[in-house]
Design an enzyme around this catalytic site. Structure first.
Site, PDB file in Angstrom:
ATOM      1  N   SER A 149     -17.990  36.739  33.459  1.00 47.05           N
ATOM      2  CA  SER A 149     -18.391  35.356  33.197  1.00 47.05           C
ATOM      3  C   SER A 149     -17.490  34.806  32.100  1.00 47.05           C
ATOM      4  O   SER A 149     -16.942  35.571  31.296  1.00 47.05           O
ATOM      5  CB  SER A 149     -19.852  35.302  32.744  1.00 47.05           C
ATOM      6  OG  SER A 149     -20.190  34.015  32.251  1.00 47.05           O
ATOM      7  N   TYR A 162     -26.728  37.497  26.629  1.00 46.75           N
ATOM      8  CA  TYR A 162     -25.912  37.421  27.839  1.00 46.75           C
ATOM      9  C   TYR A 162     -24.424  37.501  27.501  1.00 46.75           C
ATOM     10  O   TYR A 162     -23.666  38.209  28.166  1.00 46.75           O
ATOM     11  CB  TYR A 162     -26.226  36.128  28.579  1.00 46.75           C
ATOM     12  CG  TYR A 162     -25.496  35.998  29.904  1.00 46.75           C
ATOM     13  CD1 TYR A 162     -25.689  36.925  30.920  1.00 46.75           C
ATOM     14  CD2 TYR A 162     -24.636  34.930  30.132  1.00 46.75           C
ATOM     15  CE1 TYR A 162     -25.028  36.803  32.136  1.00 46.75           C
ATOM     16  CE2 TYR A 162     -23.972  34.800  31.348  1.00 46.75           C
ATOM     17  CZ  TYR A 162     -24.173  35.735  32.341  1.00 46.75           C
ATOM     18  OH  TYR A 162     -23.513  35.607  33.541  1.00 46.75           O
TER      19      TYR A 162
END
Length: 264
Positions: A149, A162
């Site tokens: 990501s 995250y």
């Protein structure tokens, strides 16, 4: 697409290996994983669809002529069964399983969410890679695609857990590339920005649909799962001597993880 006679869309047994190149996609029950499985199958791969939700991956495997293996990537026993189902040779591994949980400041975040994100994103990627690496090497030209990501390259408020997990995925990818440089395996990462899928933000916010919808509010064209899947397919279809170390893919409306153009 009908299921070929030499493959089976179930968990039972190890079917005879087809003549098609073989790919494994984890987290294949929805979103980027399901889209990637479809893209690979359309390109001629036999795809092993791995995820926790058996009903979904069985349906997907039947649709694309692949195989379904129920697998929680954080469970070592499940991963061992996945490796057994794959067999001795594997051409492509897409480590897609993972996700985000919560958006609380670090001082108030739920530690259980951190553990969940590290288990699925990091430990899961490590365990599956360890288990399937011998089969990838045996193919003579294996490719690993880790789905990271842009959160693995930057940080933002509320995203500590995250971003920490995806930074770990990025570091794991880079370390594997160093350690396996003498092996016939390419180590790659795709790092998507905003991708609108049916579950990512909904899962992050514990099923709160209104809060999930606000993530994409005013963004005219976020990426969709097929955008990322097409990029993954391009990465694995490069000539064997070409390694795409990192591919960052964002919608045009996104300049950074925290900077979006939102229309009124």
């Amino acid at each position: 697409m009908t299921t070929p006679p030499n493959s089976a869309p179930t968990d039972e047994g190890t079917p005879e290996r087809s003549t098609r190149p073989l790919a494994v996609v984890t987290g294949a029950s929805s979103g980027i994983g399901a889209a990637t499985a479809r893209q690979l199958a359309a390109a001629g791969y036999e795809v092993v669809c791995a995820a926790r939700r058996s009903d979904r991956i069985k349906d997907l495997a039947a649709e694309i002529g692949g195989r379904a293996v129920t697998c929680d990537v954080s469970d070592a026993g499940d991963v061992a069964r996945l490796a057994q189902a794959v067999g001795a040779r594997l051409d492509v591994l897409v480590n897609n399983a993972g996700g985000a949980l919560g958006l609380a400041p670090a001082a108030q975040t739920d530690v259980a969410d951190w553990r969940g994100m590290f288990e699925s994103n990091v430990v899961g990627t490590l365990q599956v890679t360890q288990a399937l690496l011998p089969a990838l090497v045996a193919s003579g030209a294996g490719t690993i695609v880790n789905v990271g990501s842009i959160a693995g390259r930057t940080v933002y408020e509320g995203g500590s857990g995250y971003t920490a997990a995806k930074h770990a995925v990025a570091v794991l990818t880079e370390t594997l590339r160093l350690e396996l440089v003498d092996q016939p395996v390419r180590i790659t990462e795709i790092a998507p920005g905003m991708v609108r899928t049916e579950e990512f933000s909904l899962t992050r916010f514990g099923g709160d649909q209104e809060r999930a919808d606000k993530v994409y509010e005013g963004v005219k064209e976020p990426l969709v799962a097929d955008d990322v899947a097409e990029a993954v397919l391009w990465m694995v279809q490069r000539p064997a001597h070409v390694n795409i170390d990192l591919l960052v893919i964002k919608p045009r409306a996104q300049a950074a993880s925290h900077k979006m153009h939102r229309e009124p």
